[in-house]
Design a protein around this motif. Structure first.
Motif, PDB file in Angstrom:
ATOM      1  N   SER A 402       0.516  -1.056   0.000  1.00 58.67           N
ATOM      2  CA  SER A 402       0.000   0.000   0.000  1.00 58.67           C
ATOM      3  C   SER A 402       0.627   1.284   0.000  1.00 58.67           C
ATOM      4  CB  SER A 402      -1.248  -0.180   0.788  1.00 58.67           C
ATOM      5  OG  SER A 402      -1.684   0.943   1.252  1.00 58.67           O
ATOM      6  N   ASP A 403       0.484   1.976  -0.324  1.00 59.20           N
ATOM      7  CA  ASP A 403       1.006   3.317  -0.495  1.00 59.20           C
ATOM      8  C   ASP A 403       0.965   4.101   0.816  1.00 59.20           C
ATOM      9  OD1 ASP A 403       1.503   2.731  -3.085  1.00 59.20           O
ATOM     10  OD2 ASP A 403      -0.447   3.432  -3.806  1.00 59.20           O
ATOM     11  N   LYS A 404      -0.081   3.884   1.601  1.00 61.48           N
ATOM     12  CA  LYS A 404      -0.250   4.616   2.860  1.00 61.48           C
ATOM     13  C   LYS A 404       0.904   4.356   3.837  1.00 61.48           C
ATOM     14  CE  LYS A 404      -5.276   4.368   2.491  1.00 61.48           C
ATOM     15  NZ  LYS A 404      -6.515   3.790   3.035  1.00 61.48           N
ATOM     16  N   LEU A 405       1.399   3.143   3.797  1.00 65.09           N
ATOM     17  CA  LEU A 405       2.459   2.782   4.730  1.00 65.09           C
ATOM     18  C   LEU A 405       3.849   3.063   4.173  1.00 65.09           C
ATOM     19  CD1 LEU A 405       1.052  -0.635   5.979  1.00 65.09           C
ATOM     20  CD2 LEU A 405       0.708   1.627   6.968  1.00 65.09           C
ATOM     21  N   GLY A 406       3.933   3.269   2.855  1.00 68.27           N
ATOM     22  CA  GLY A 406       5.224   3.540   2.250  1.00 68.27           C
ATOM     23  C   GLY A 406       5.973   2.294   1.850  1.00 68.27           C
ATOM     24  N   ILE A 407       5.236   1.222   1.527  1.00 62.77           N
ATOM     25  CA  ILE A 407       5.909  -0.009   1.116  1.00 62.77           C
ATOM     26  C   ILE A 407       5.247  -0.566  -0.141  1.00 62.77           C
ATOM     27  CG2 ILE A 407       6.692  -0.664   3.412  1.00 62.77           C
ATOM     28  CD1 ILE A 407       4.365  -2.585   3.584  1.00 62.77           C
ATOM     29  N   THR A 408       5.989  -1.373  -0.847  1.00 59.66           N
ATOM     30  CA  THR A 408       5.472  -2.145  -1.976  1.00 59.66           C
ATOM     31  C   THR A 408       5.645  -3.619  -1.643  1.00 59.66           C
ATOM     32  OG1 THR A 408       6.100  -0.424  -3.546  1.00 59.66           O
ATOM     33  CG2 THR A 408       5.700  -2.622  -4.436  1.00 59.66           C
ATOM     34  N   VAL A 409       4.591  -4.413  -1.865  1.00 64.76           N
ATOM     35  CA  VAL A 409       4.660  -5.835  -1.564  1.00 64.76           C
ATOM     36  C   VAL A 409       4.368  -6.642  -2.816  1.00 64.76           C
ATOM     37  CG1 VAL A 409       3.975  -5.436   0.829  1.00 64.76           C
ATOM     38  CG2 VAL A 409       2.249  -6.074  -0.871  1.00 64.76           C
ATOM     39  N   GLN A 410       4.815  -7.886  -2.820  1.00 67.19           N
ATOM     40  CA  GLN A 410       4.537  -8.814  -3.907  1.00 67.19           C
ATOM     41  C   GLN A 410       4.071 -10.140  -3.352  1.00 67.19           C
ATOM     42  OE1 GLN A 410       7.655  -9.444  -6.746  1.00 67.19           O
ATOM     43  NE2 GLN A 410       8.085  -7.269  -7.039  1.00 67.19           N
ATOM     44  N   SER A 411       3.259 -10.830  -4.142  1.00 65.40           N
ATOM     45  CA  SER A 411       2.925 -12.207  -3.789  1.00 65.40           C
ATOM     46  C   SER A 411       4.192 -13.053  -3.886  1.00 65.40           C
ATOM     47  CB  SER A 411       1.864 -12.760  -4.741  1.00 65.40           C
ATOM     48  OG  SER A 411       0.706 -11.934  -4.737  1.00 65.40           O
ATOM     49  N   ILE A 412       4.288 -14.069  -3.068  1.00 66.73           N
ATOM     50  CA  ILE A 412       5.499 -14.887  -3.032  1.00 66.73           C
ATOM     51  C   ILE A 412       5.364 -16.027  -4.036  1.00 66.73           C
ATOM     52  CG2 ILE A 412       7.103 -16.203  -1.589  1.00 66.73           C
ATOM     53  CD1 ILE A 412       6.110 -14.660   0.803  1.00 66.73           C
ATOM     54  N   THR A 413       5.702 -15.721  -5.271  1.00 65.86           N
ATOM     55  CA  THR A 413       5.751 -16.745  -6.307  1.00 65.86           C
ATOM     56  C   THR A 413       7.054 -17.514  -6.201  1.00 65.86           C
ATOM     57  OG1 THR A 413       6.788 -15.252  -7.891  1.00 65.86           O
ATOM     58  CG2 THR A 413       4.379 -15.261  -7.812  1.00 65.86           C
ATOM     59  N   ALA A 414       7.160 -18.576  -6.997  1.00 66.97           N
ATOM     60  CA  ALA A 414       8.396 -19.355  -6.968  1.00 66.97           C
ATOM     61  C   ALA A 414       9.586 -18.506  -7.390  1.00 66.97           C
ATOM     62  CB  ALA A 414       8.251 -20.579  -7.883  1.00 66.97           C
ATOM     63  N   GLU A 415       9.384 -17.634  -8.383  1.00 66.49           N
ATOM     64  CA  GLU A 415      10.468 -16.776  -8.849  1.00 66.49           C
ATOM     65  C   GLU A 415      10.885 -15.776  -7.770  1.00 66.49           C
ATOM     66  OE1 GLU A 415      11.428 -13.561 -12.427  1.00 66.49           O
ATOM     67  OE2 GLU A 415       9.567 -14.734 -12.455  1.00 66.49           O
ATOM     68  N   VAL A 416       9.894 -15.168  -7.107  1.00 66.18           N
ATOM     69  CA  VAL A 416      10.185 -14.216  -6.034  1.00 66.18           C
ATOM     70  C   VAL A 416      10.904 -14.925  -4.879  1.00 66.18           C
ATOM     71  CG1 VAL A 416       9.158 -12.732  -4.273  1.00 66.18           C
ATOM     72  CG2 VAL A 416       8.329 -12.635  -6.626  1.00 66.18           C
ATOM     73  N   ALA A 417      10.446 -16.126  -4.591  1.00 60.74           N
ATOM     74  CA  ALA A 417      11.078 -16.883  -3.513  1.00 60.74           C
ATOM     75  C   ALA A 417      12.550 -17.143  -3.804  1.00 60.74           C
ATOM     76  CB  ALA A 417      10.336 -18.194  -3.298  1.00 60.74           C
ATOM     77  N   ARG A 418      12.868 -17.470  -5.067  1.00 59.89           N
ATOM     78  CA  ARG A 418      14.270 -17.688  -5.440  1.00 59.89           C
ATOM     79  C   ARG A 418      15.058 -16.390  -5.346  1.00 59.89           C
ATOM     80  NH1 ARG A 418      11.950 -21.029  -9.454  1.00 59.89           N
ATOM     81  NH2 ARG A 418      12.055 -19.311 -10.967  1.00 59.89           N
ATOM     82  N   GLN A 419      14.438 -15.280  -5.770  1.00 62.78           N
ATOM     83  CA  GLN A 419      15.125 -13.986  -5.753  1.00 62.78           C
ATOM     84  C   GLN A 419      15.510 -13.570  -4.346  1.00 62.78           C
ATOM     85  OE1 GLN A 419      12.855 -10.816  -7.514  1.00 62.78           O
ATOM     86  NE2 GLN A 419      14.297  -9.227  -6.872  1.00 62.78           N
ATOM     87  N   PHE A 420      14.604 -13.804  -3.392  1.00 62.36           N
ATOM     88  CA  PHE A 420      14.844 -13.372  -2.019  1.00 62.36           C
ATOM     89  C   PHE A 420      15.327 -14.513  -1.119  1.00 62.36           C
ATOM     90  CE2 PHE A 420      12.156  -9.992  -3.604  1.00 62.36           C
ATOM     91  CZ  PHE A 420      12.663  -8.867  -2.975  1.00 62.36           C
ATOM     92  N   ASP A 421      15.533 -15.674  -1.723  1.00 61.58           N
ATOM     93  CA  ASP A 421      16.047 -16.822  -0.975  1.00 61.58           C
ATOM     94  C   ASP A 421      15.150 -17.151   0.218  1.00 61.58           C
ATOM     95  OD1 ASP A 421      17.724 -18.917  -0.410  1.00 61.58           O
ATOM     96  OD2 ASP A 421      19.074 -17.730   0.830  1.00 61.58           O
ATOM     97  N   ILE A 422      13.847 -17.240  -0.046  1.00 59.44           N
ATOM     98  CA  ILE A 422      12.883 -17.604   0.990  1.00 59.44           C
ATOM     99  C   ILE A 422      12.027 -18.742   0.464  1.00 59.44           C
ATOM    100  CG2 ILE A 422      12.791 -15.313   2.033  1.00 59.44           C
ATOM    101  CD1 ILE A 422      10.205 -14.832   0.476  1.00 59.44           C
ATOM    102  N   LYS A 423      11.243 -19.328   1.338  1.00 57.37           N
ATOM    103  CA  LYS A 423      10.358 -20.421   0.943  1.00 57.37           C
ATOM    104  C   LYS A 423       9.046 -19.861   0.396  1.00 57.37           C
ATOM    105  CE  LYS A 423      12.187 -23.671   4.341  1.00 57.37           C
ATOM    106  NZ  LYS A 423      11.877 -24.543   5.509  1.00 57.37           N
ATOM    107  N   PRO A 424       8.557 -20.375  -0.733  1.00 60.42           N
ATOM    108  CA  PRO A 424       7.259 -19.916  -1.252  1.00 60.42           C
ATOM    109  C   PRO A 424       6.132 -20.406  -0.359  1.00 60.42           C
ATOM    110  CG  PRO A 424       8.057 -21.774  -2.530  1.00 60.42           C
ATOM    111  CD  PRO A 424       9.163 -21.409  -1.584  1.00 60.42           C
ATOM    112  N   GLY A 425       5.018 -19.709  -0.405  1.00 60.96           N
ATOM    113  CA  GLY A 425       3.894 -20.128   0.424  1.00 60.96           C
ATOM    114  C   GLY A 425       3.131 -18.961   0.984  1.00 60.96           C
ATOM    115  N   LYS A 426       2.992 -18.910   2.287  1.00 62.77           N
ATOM    116  CA  LYS A 426       2.131 -17.936   2.940  1.00 62.77           C
ATOM    117  C   LYS A 426       2.768 -16.550   2.995  1.00 62.77           C
ATOM    118  CE  LYS A 426      -0.049 -21.429   5.876  1.00 62.77           C
ATOM    119  NZ  LYS A 426      -0.340 -21.836   7.274  1.00 62.77           N
ATOM    120  N   GLY A 427       1.885 -15.513   2.984  1.00 65.04           N
ATOM    121  CA  GLY A 427       2.323 -14.158   3.193  1.00 65.04           C
ATOM    122  C   GLY A 427       2.686 -13.430   1.918  1.00 65.04           C
ATOM    123  N   VAL A 428       3.083 -12.167   2.087  1.00 61.43           N
ATOM    124  CA  VAL A 428       3.576 -11.335   0.992  1.00 61.43           C
ATOM    125  C   VAL A 428       4.928 -10.786   1.398  1.00 61.43           C
ATOM    126  CG1 VAL A 428       1.269 -10.724   0.157  1.00 61.43           C
ATOM    127  CG2 VAL A 428       2.371  -9.291   1.894  1.00 61.43           C
TER     128      VAL A 428
END
Length: 494
Positions: A402-428
């Motif tokens: 959201s914009d109100k808080l000053g952050i941008t979030v993404q759904s945790i896809t398999a590609e995003v998970a690899r990029q950030f070295d995290i496990k895909p699944g719950k959360g943003v």
């Protein structure tokens, strides 16, 4: 005639009061003299039990740094790199450091010498050896340890046991009959009471400084994993680490450990580990070779007024469960994130550091009870304490968002998970944080995972945005995970 009599009366009164004033001055001087004698008596009683600890290790010579400091380069610090960093912090980021992972510099080996303090301890079963207490950071990682007493006797020492979580260590020497400092009663120590610190600041052997107990029960300072410090204004400097803090009866009430300083030297705030904690850990190290602590398997955080309101609580007393470890005693007992612990073993809890200490002091296998609030209802939970595994550390939680808080979030896809070295699944996942935003001021960082908004799970960027937009009173309650550690955070905007 009346004036003459009045003047005579004033002179007579002054003559009568003068001896009283002189007597008061004499009494004041005598009182100070007696106070000084009391400190001198403490020094005579305690100093023979205090030792100067000298340590030595081999380290590779570092490359010369272009940034000069008063002590020379990192290999020439008179008290060792660990001492320098503990008291001065990382104020010189380009200065060469010892044992810094991934940053060893090639070069010849050279000896590095450090110094600290310690005191003879009356262990439960001392045997034929003499056990000396000091800080773990004084002796850890050194190849050679020696101790020197007030009378000039020197002994080589070996490490009997260390506990990095509390920064306590026991070293031993092959000698007997050495005087031990009597153990004081920490529970009777009062704020405002005189205390004396004895140690070896800057290598100046057996230096005595005097002050008062400024506070007790200082926790969550980030110095050690387990904290319950005595705060004192008795001067403590580099080299005092591991020395005793004693009362006017010459009984040790604490072990001098750290200072708060912007300069690296004494600024009126020092910290000592209470002797009851030191004694308990030292006896375990001597008798068992390790420290056994109780383990629940939860991450906790303070219950702030904002968090209390977000959970519809009528009180902000207690502490909040932010995360429950899988297969832990807490999970088996049914504890859940969002539970508010009101008391432990019948005693109220409000400080996370104190609560952690109380759990750690429980023996594995023992049963403990909690009163908790969940969904507005109070209930009692019984838990069987386990032994704290070696690889478990008391984690320090960090806030994220959201914009109100000053952050941008993404759904945790398999590609995003690899990029950030995290496990895909719950959360943003947080991918951007705006400078100056409420999120940034709250400490939110790129790569944090947001699991819930206002107690509801969010598993896509769309769900997150909708949840934030529907929040009432321009405020959201987030459950955030960072490096496998979760906590609740309240963020608000206008």
């Amino acid at each position: 005639m009346m004036i003459r009599y009045r003047n005579f009366f004033i002179i007579a009164i002054a003559a009568l009061l003068m001896p009283l004033e002189l007597q008061a001055q004499d009494n004041g001087v005598e009182s100070l003299r007696q106070t000084g004698k009391a400190f001198a008596a403490v020094a005579r009683k305690v100093s023979p039990s205090v030792v100067l600890i000298q340590v030595e290790r081999e380290a590779e010579a570092a490359q010369v740094s272009p940034f000069g400091i008063p002590f020379g380069d990192g290999q020439q610090l008179p008290f060792g790199d660990d001492f320098f960093k503990r008291f001065f912090g990382d104020r010189f980021p380009d200065m060469p450091r010892f044992n810094e992972p991934g940053k060893k510099q090639p070069g010849r080996q050279r000896s590095v010498v450090g110094q600290g303090s310690g005191f003879v301890f009356a262990a439960a079963k001392p045997g034929k050896k003499t056990y000396i207490l000091t800080n773990n950071h004084v002796v850890e990682g050194n190849d050679k340890i020696s101790v020197k007493f007030l009378d000039g006797r020197e002994f080589d020492a070996t490490i009997k046991g260390t506990d990095p979580k509390s920064d306590i260590a026991v070293i031993e020497i092959d000698a007997s009959g050495l005087p031990a400092i009597p153990i004081g009663d920490y529970s009777q120590l009062e704020v405002g009471e005189w205390v004396v610190a004895i140690g070896n600041p800057f290598g100046l052997s057996h230096t005595l400084t005097v002050g008062v107990v400024s506070a007790k029960g200082r926790t969550s300072l980030g110095i050690n994993d387990y904290e319950d410090f005595i705060q004192t204004d008795a001067a403590i400097n580099p080299g005092n680490s591991g020395g005793p803090l004693v009362n006017l009866d010459g009984e040790v009430v604490g072990m001098n450990t750290a200072i708060f300083s912007r300069s690296g030297g004494y600024m009126g705030i020092g910290f000592a580990i209470p002797i009851n904690l030191v004694e308990r850990i030292a006896n375990q190290l001597i008798e068992k070779g390790e420290v056994v602590r109780g383990y629940l398997g939860i991450m906790i955080q303070p219950l702030t007024p904002d968090l209390a309101k977000s959970f519809d609580l009528s009180t902000d007393k207690g502490i909040l469960v932010a995360q429950v470890t899988k297969n832990s005693p807490a999970e088996k007992a049914g504890l859940k994130p969002g539970d508010v612990i009101l008391n432990f073993q019948g005693q109220p809890v409000s400080d996370t550091g104190e609560f952690r200490n109380r759990v750690a002091a429980e023996q594995p296998g023992s049963k403990v009870t909690f009163d908790i609030i969940r969904d507005g209802k109070q209930r009692t939970v019984s838990v069987s304490i386990d032994k704290l595994p070696d690889n478990k550390q008391a984690a320090q939680e960090e806030s994220q968002a959201s914009d109100k808080l000053g952050i941008t979030v993404q759904s945790i896809t398999a590609e995003v998970a690899r990029q950030f070295d995290i496990k895909p699944g719950k959360g943003v996942i947080v991918t951007e944080v705006a400078s100056g935003s409420v999120a940034m001021m709250a400490g939110i960082s790129r790569g944090s995972v947001i699991l819930e908004v206002n107690r509801k799970a969010v598993n896509s960027a769309a769900e997150f945005d909708q949840a934030v937009k529907s929040s009432a009173n321009s405020k959201v309650l987030l459950l955030v995970r960072d490096d496998d550690v979760s906590r609740y955070v309240v963020l608000s905007w206008r």
